[in-house]
Each structure stands twice: as structure tokens, then as C-alpha cells.
Design a protein around this motif. Structure first.
Motif, PDB file in Angstrom:
ATOM      1  N   LEU A 444       0.839  -1.203   0.000  1.00 11.86           N
ATOM      2  CA  LEU A 444       0.000   0.000   0.000  1.00 11.86           C
ATOM      3  C   LEU A 444       0.872   1.251   0.000  1.00 11.86           C
ATOM      4  CD1 LEU A 444      -2.613  -0.997   2.726  1.00 11.86           C
ATOM      5  CD2 LEU A 444      -2.786  -1.286   0.259  1.00 11.86           C
ATOM      6  N   PRO A 445       0.607   2.174  -0.928  1.00 13.64           N
ATOM      7  CA  PRO A 445       1.428   3.382  -1.023  1.00 13.64           C
ATOM      8  C   PRO A 445       1.300   4.267   0.225  1.00 13.64           C
ATOM      9  CG  PRO A 445       0.054   3.112  -2.978  1.00 13.64           C
ATOM     10  CD  PRO A 445      -0.434   2.132  -1.968  1.00 13.64           C
ATOM     11  N   LEU A 446       2.387   4.945   0.552  1.00 11.70           N
ATOM     12  CA  LEU A 446       2.383   5.956   1.610  1.00 11.70           C
ATOM     13  C   LEU A 446       2.767   7.290   0.988  1.00 11.70           C
ATOM     14  CD1 LEU A 446       4.282   4.007   4.417  1.00 11.70           C
ATOM     15  CD2 LEU A 446       1.809   4.383   4.260  1.00 11.70           C
ATOM     16  N   GLY A 447       2.371   8.375   1.628  1.00  9.54           N
ATOM     17  CA  GLY A 447       2.700   9.693   1.083  1.00  9.54           C
ATOM     18  C   GLY A 447       3.220  10.641   2.146  1.00  9.54           C
ATOM     19  N   ILE A 448       4.043  11.588   1.697  1.00  8.95           N
ATOM     20  CA  ILE A 448       4.449  12.679   2.585  1.00  8.95           C
ATOM     21  C   ILE A 448       3.904  13.975   2.020  1.00  8.95           C
ATOM     22  CG2 ILE A 448       6.543  11.664   3.557  1.00  8.95           C
ATOM     23  CD1 ILE A 448       8.033  13.442   1.346  1.00  8.95           C
ATOM     24  N   GLN A 449       3.766  14.955   2.903  1.00 12.29           N
ATOM     25  CA  GLN A 449       3.216  16.235   2.486  1.00 12.29           C
ATOM     26  C   GLN A 449       4.166  17.383   2.816  1.00 12.29           C
ATOM     27  OE1 GLN A 449      -0.885  18.558   3.391  1.00 12.29           O
ATOM     28  NE2 GLN A 449       0.270  18.051   5.196  1.00 12.29           N
ATOM     29  N   PHE A 450       4.478  18.185   1.786  1.00  9.98           N
ATOM     30  CA  PHE A 450       5.203  19.433   2.002  1.00  9.98           C
ATOM     31  C   PHE A 450       4.211  20.589   1.962  1.00  9.98           C
ATOM     32  CE2 PHE A 450       8.945  17.050   0.424  1.00  9.98           C
ATOM     33  CZ  PHE A 450       9.881  17.447   1.371  1.00  9.98           C
ATOM     34  N   MET A 451       4.351  21.531   2.898  1.00  9.79           N
ATOM     35  CA  MET A 451       3.547  22.750   2.869  1.00  9.79           C
ATOM     36  C   MET A 451       4.486  23.940   2.760  1.00  9.79           C
ATOM     37  SD  MET A 451       0.737  22.217   5.886  1.00  9.79           S
ATOM     38  CE  MET A 451       1.457  21.013   6.982  1.00  9.79           C
ATOM     39  N   ALA A 452       4.197  24.852   1.848  1.00  4.98           N
ATOM     40  CA  ALA A 452       5.004  26.066   1.705  1.00  4.98           C
ATOM     41  C   ALA A 452       4.192  27.248   2.212  1.00  4.98           C
ATOM     42  CB  ALA A 452       5.390  26.267   0.241  1.00  4.98           C
ATOM     43  N   SER A 453       4.787  28.422   2.250  1.00  8.07           N
ATOM     44  CA  SER A 453       4.025  29.603   2.653  1.00  8.07           C
ATOM     45  C   SER A 453       3.197  30.084   1.462  1.00  8.07           C
ATOM     46  CB  SER A 453       4.969  30.700   3.151  1.00  8.07           C
ATOM     47  OG  SER A 453       5.876  31.036   2.133  1.00  8.07           O
ATOM     48  N   HIS A 454       2.287  31.031   1.703  1.00  8.29           N
ATOM     49  CA  HIS A 454       1.395  31.529   0.651  1.00  8.29           C
ATOM     50  C   HIS A 454       2.157  31.841  -0.639  1.00  8.29           C
ATOM     51  CE1 HIS A 454      -1.263  32.330   4.132  1.00  8.29           C
ATOM     52  NE2 HIS A 454      -2.201  31.995   3.265  1.00  8.29           N
ATOM     53  N   GLY A 455       1.682  31.332  -1.749  1.00  9.43           N
ATOM     54  CA  GLY A 455       2.288  31.633  -3.041  1.00  9.43           C
ATOM     55  C   GLY A 455       3.548  30.829  -3.324  1.00  9.43           C
ATOM     56  N   GLY A 456       3.852  29.838  -2.467  1.00  8.14           N
ATOM     57  CA  GLY A 456       5.134  29.121  -2.586  1.00  8.14           C
ATOM     58  C   GLY A 456       5.101  27.847  -3.407  1.00  8.14           C
ATOM     59  N   GLU A 457       4.207  27.762  -4.399  1.00  8.32           N
ATOM     60  CA  GLU A 457       4.113  26.535  -5.202  1.00  8.32           C
ATOM     61  C   GLU A 457       5.440  26.164  -5.866  1.00  8.32           C
ATOM     62  OE1 GLU A 457       1.780  28.875  -5.259  1.00  8.32           O
ATOM     63  OE2 GLU A 457      -0.209  27.971  -5.231  1.00  8.32           O
ATOM     64  N   ASP A 458       6.166  27.184  -6.358  1.00  5.92           N
ATOM     65  CA  ASP A 458       7.426  26.884  -7.060  1.00  5.92           C
ATOM     66  C   ASP A 458       8.396  26.117  -6.170  1.00  5.92           C
ATOM     67  OD1 ASP A 458       6.459  28.054  -9.258  1.00  5.92           O
ATOM     68  OD2 ASP A 458       7.651  29.901  -9.132  1.00  5.92           O
ATOM     69  N   LEU A 459       8.412  26.509  -4.894  1.00 11.43           N
ATOM     70  CA  LEU A 459       9.270  25.830  -3.934  1.00 11.43           C
ATOM     71  C   LEU A 459       8.846  24.363  -3.786  1.00 11.43           C
ATOM     72  CD1 LEU A 459      11.601  26.610  -2.121  1.00 11.43           C
ATOM     73  CD2 LEU A 459       9.970  27.227  -0.335  1.00 11.43           C
TER      74      LEU A 459
END
Lengths: 474, 90
Positions: A444-459
Motif C-alpha cells: 500500500l502506497p504511503l505519502g508525505i506532504q510538504f507545505m510552503a508559505s502563501h504563493g510558494g508553489e514553485d518551492l
């Protein structure tokens, strides 16, 4: 022969442009795959009848020398996003025969590119749930283990991508609805900054949380779709411009914040914890700094606002102008009967809970307090991001559960502990496949989550690419 | 909460419920509200919103929007002379 399993948008673009195969060839292979698999998986609610015509139109444009990133690329669309002239039911009996009278802005942008829409995908009714079990049209199965859920609410979209029934898909995310199914199905899912993608033509669940985003096989593919669908829109006054938030830049010595107290708290599966620790080690090897941060459990706050806005938004489905209509003796009875017959169990539950937290006498204690807590949380995040660049958590505290296993609503709500925060604050977040957990002979796949600050999609895209390169290293 | 509260909320929300559903909803709502009640314990100082609420204007010119009046009218549950027909309100 087109190898669908290894195909990406980037590879397909090259093959289409170099006439290695045509858009019609590609669409035909997908249609055949859907025919083979969808009966069991139930990921598509409808496969559109004009797929080959759409593909032919794309081929005509390619023949003229046009090349756009998504020209001729076959995509699956979540059933709560409007495509003019096509049914859009939000997986509800209420909208079983509803036909969209206009295109969502995201769809309009994809149409301009010449993307091919294969069909509309299964979901939790009105995007309320976390497993796709709340669909009025039956659960979608997880392609990695047919006994298990694909996650939700965009479970159909994630299952389509994971099972090669679409090259990529659109989902929507209110509290994890793109990220959770992406993690459970082993694909990449992005929830953009609130307002980055227009909500025009997306059926409203929680208007202050909702955002459309891509589900794809690779970070680069997700980025291609994101670049197309984003942008300010006259039809959604909450959309942001390129300059609303400061630009973020990728540095080699990024600091990644990890809320260890939340991850080591109760309810997080041991396999998830082990996988997460391995990920941290790999990131440290790459030279990233890991910093312990404190994050509060935001579930209570999230669900109060969710109930309140859902009950308000779903009031419009009354059987008067469109949707299911049941005839009673008077208008009041029409409402009672139509909503009674049209709304499924979880939808009723949330509408009633919303009416409760908004009612006189309870408003201040629940909704009023939640709004204040939301404001305080936004401030807290500002402080957090002054010291770090990204936050990292597992996407979900547990791997995909068995269909029917979580019969009480509250236990399912708890699976959203890591994902809801990004929606409350409005920041972008991305789920990446991080490995597998072997349970009962299935991986079964597992996932991790990165969160950036507002507008930080490029990061997010940059770190995602980096992580993809190292994730299989020992 | 008791069954009367559920009935009252269902009427406010205009949702017809069966007796069995009311009982089930009562127990669900009790456990969910019990959980979200923890927000009461959160200590929050009075925070000013940093978001300035402002109007988002557009130029006062006619923008054409692509939508289908035909599709909208086709979906009326009841109609007369091209208009939506509803039951008497008063």
C-alpha cells in the motif's frame, strides 16, 4: 504499442509532436484500458462519448504545427467541475441528471490548450468525506488493493491516474481531498494556494477552503497542469495575482520544519512513522536542515467551519430550478421531500451539524470561536515561516483502510489531521509518494506532504523534483 | 441534544428524515459535537484580522459570458411559456 504505465505528460508531448503516435491513438489506448478496468475499479462515473472527436480536433491542431503543453493529453475530471453540456453530479442523487450550462474557468483553460477529457470521476458526494465511500454511485476501489478505499474525496481522479486510465486528472481540495487520495494511490497531488486557481464552475463545498488542483504521476506533470489552470479570474473575486504574495526561491540550505509532537502523537500508524523517519534521514543527507516545530491539532476548528459553510452552500439544492425534484402538497413539502431523497447520509449529517453550529445560542461557542482561532492560526503560521521554508508531515496518519472499516464518521475525520491545516491557512501543499507499507501481502502506497508559505508553489515543485530523485536511494 | 433537537434542525435544513435516521443522527452528532467542543478550551486572545475585506470591482462594461440558456431552461422541473413554474408561496 504505447506503454501507458511509464507514460507521462512530458513524454506524451514529445511523442505527439514528433508524430510517434497521434492524439486519437493515445485516446483509443486509454479508452481500451478504461473498458478493461473501470468495471471493477468504478473510478469513472461516465466516460464521455466524444473522446475520439476531441482527440481528432487535437490532431488537426498538431498537424497545423501547434504545440501546447496539454494539446491532445487525455485527462480525467472530478465530477464537481463543470464542463458545458456534460453531466456533473458531484456523485449525488440530487444532481443525477444535472447538465452544466457553462465551463468552469479551469476547464475553459484546458479546452484552449486542446486537452482531451476522458470522463468524469467518482468522489464523495459534494466533496464530503475522505474515502469516496460517500458516493451515491458506489465506492471506488484502490488500484493497489481492491479491498481498500482509494482515499477521498477525489478518489476517482487519483485511482484513474494510478491505474493508467488517465494520464493525469483534476481534483478539488477542501481539507485534503487531492492529497489524501494521491497518497493512498501512490501519485502526486497538489493543493495550490487559496485563490490561485479560479473556483468558478467548481461546486462549492467550503468556499473559504476549496481549490482545484492537479493529480499526476510526476511532479513535473502536475506542474504542467498547474501552470495552465492557475490565474486571476473575473468570475472569482478571491483569485490572487502573481504579485499578491512575495516570490519564493529555492535555496540549497532550506530549513524544513517537522511537527514531531503531532506525528508522535496517538493515532499515527507505526509503518507511517518508520517511513517518515527514513524520508527525514534522506533529506538530511541532501543537506536540508530539519527543525522541530509545534503545530496544533486543527481538526475541531476545521470541521466547525466545514459544517457551517457546507450547510450554507448546499441550501441551494432545493429542487426548484434544477436537480432532483419531488412533488409534495406545497413548496415546503417539495423542499423536504427533494432534499430528503437527494442527499446521502454524510451530506445530511454535515448540513444538520452546520445548522447547529450556526444556530442562535451556539454560534459564539462554535463558529465564532472557530473564526477567531483561524485568524490566530494564520498569525502563528506567519511566525513559523519566518524561521523555516517548508513544513513536512506524513500526508495521512494511516495507510488506505478497508472498504466499510470506518463506519463511524468521527474516526474518518481524524484521518485529515495533517491535511486540513493548509486549507485553514490557505497555503499550498503537495503530497508525494514516499514508499509502501506491506499489509496482508499487498503493497500500500504511503505519502508525505510538504507545505510552503502563501504563493510558494514553485518551492514545492523544486523540492518535489529533488525528493523524486533521491526517494529510491538506500 | 435530544431527538427534538434533531427534528428541529432537520426542519430548519428542510430535510425529511425517517425515525430510524433521526436516532442514528442523534448519536453521530453527539459524538462529533463532543469532539469539536474541544475548541471551547482553546485560549485565544482577541485577534484583529489582518485581511482587509475589500470590494473587488470590475470595469463597468458588458462582458459576454458563454453559458447556455437552453440547458438551464431544459432542467426546470416545471415550466410554462419558457418560464420556471413554482408552487404558490403565499
Amino acid at each position: 504499442m504505447i506503454d501507458l504505465e511509464k507514460l507521462t505528460i512530458i513524454k506524451a508531448r514529445k511523442a505527439l509532436d514528433s508524430k510517434e503516435f497521434s492524439a486519437v491513438d493515445l485516446a483509443s489506448v486509454y479508452l481500451a484500458e478504461i473498458k478493461k478496468k473501470n468495471g471493477e475499479l468504478n473510478a469513472y462515473l461516465e466516460v464521455f462519448s466524444d473522446v475520439l472527436e476531441q482527440a481528432k480536433a487535437a490532431d488537426a491542431r498538431i498537424a497545423k504545427g501547434e504545440s501546447l503543453p496539454l494539446l491532445g493529453i487525455p485527462l480525467a475530471i472530478k465530477d464537481n467541475i463543470l464542463i458545458k453540456g456534460k453531466k456533473a453530479s458531484s456523485a449525488s442523487k440530487m444532481l443525477e441528471n444535472y447538465v452544466a450550462s457553462y465551463d468552469a474557468t479551469a476547464i475553459e483553460k484546458l479546452k484552449k490548450q486542446g486537452a482531451v477529457f476522458l470522463g468524469r470521476t467518482n468522489m464523495d458526494e459534494f466533496a464530503l468525506g475522505g474515502s469516496t465511500e460517500n458516493s451515491a454511485y458506489g465506492v471506488t476501489k484502490n488500484p493497489h488493493d481492491m479491498r481498500r478505499v482509494p482515499g477521498g474525496t477525489s478518489g476517482g481522479s487519483a485511482a484513474c491516474v494510478a491505474s493508467s486510465m488517465a494520464l493525469a486528472a483534476l481534483g478539488s481540495d477542501t481539507g485534503g481531498s487531492i492529497r489524501l487520495p494521491s497518497a493512498f494511490c501512490g501519485v502526486v497531488g497538489i493543493k495550490p494556494t487559496y485563490g490561485r486557481v479560479s473556483r468558478s464552475g467548481l461546486m462549492a463545498a467550503v468556499s473559504s477552503f476549496d481549490v482545484i488542483g492537479p493529480i499526476a504521476k510526476t511532479v513535473e506533470d502536475a506542474r504542467v497542469i498547474y501552470e495552465v489552470i492557475k490565474g486571476q479570474d473575473l468570475l472569482d473575486s478571491t483569485t490572487i495575482s502573481e504579485t499578491t504574495y512575495p516570490k519564493t526561491s529555492f535555496k540549497k540550505d532550506l530549513t524544513i520544519g517537522v511537527p514531531w509532537d503531532l506525528i508522535n502523537g496517538e493515532g499515527v500508524n507505526q509503518n507511517v512513522k518508520d517511513n517518515f523517519s527514513e524520508v527525514i534521514k534522506k533529506l538530511e543527507k541532501l543537506g536540508f536542515k530539519i527543525k522541530d516545530i509545534k503545530l496544533p491539532n486543527c481538526l475541531a476548528l476545521y470541521y466547525i467551519i466545514n459544517f457551517a459553510e457546507v450547510s450554507t452552500n448546499l441550501a441551494r439544492f432545493d429542487g426548484v430550478r434544477y436537480g432532483l425534484h419531488k412533488n409534495g402538497k406545497n413548496l415546503f413539502e417539495d423542499y423536504m421531500l427533494s432534499k430528503g431523497a437527494g442527499f446521502g447520509k454524510e451530506t445530511r449529517r454535515r448540513v444538520l451539524l452546520g445548522a447547529y453550529v450556526l444556530s442562535a445560542g451556539y454560534y459564539d461557542a462554535y463558529y465564532g470561536k472557530a473564526q477567531k482561532a483561524r485568524e490566530a492560526l494564520r498569525k502563528e503560521f506567519k511566525d513559523i515561516y519566518s524561521e523555516i521554508d517548508l513544513i513536512l508531515t506524513p500526508t495521512c496518519p494511516i495507510p488506505a483502510w478497508k472498504i466499510g472499516e470506518k463506519s463511524d464518521a468521527l474516526s474518518m475525520y481524524l484521518a485529515d489531521i495533517f491535511t486540513v491545516t493548509a486549507n485553514i491557512v490557505g497555503i499550498p501543499a503537495m503530497s508525494l509518494p514516499s514508499g509502501f507499507s506491506e499489509i496482508e501481502g499487498k503493497k500500500l502506497p504511503l505519502g508525505i506532504q510538504f507545505m510552503a508559505s502563501h504563493g510558494g508553489e514553485d518551492l514545492l515543485f523544486e523540492i518535489g523534483k529533488k525528493f523524486d530523485e533521491i526517494k529510491d536511494s538506500p | 441534544m435530544d431527538i427534538k433537537d434533531v427534528e428541529n434542525l432537520a426542519e430548519l435544513a428542510r430535510i425529511e428524515l425517517t425515525e430510524a435516521e433521526k436516532i442514528e443522527l442523534l448519536s453521530d452528532m453527539d459524538s462529533i459535537l463532543g469532539y469539536v467542543k474541544q475548541i471551547e478550551e482553546m485560549k485565544i486572545e482577541d485577534v484583529e484580522s489582518e485581511y482587509r475585506v475589500h470590494n473587488v470591482w470590475r470595469e463597468d462594461k458588458i462582458e459576454t459570458r458563454d453559458f447556455s440558456k437552453e440547458i438551464i431552461a431544459e432542467q426546470f422541473p416545471d415550466k410554462q411559456d419558457g418560464f420556471l413554474k413554482v408552487k404558490k408561496i403565499l
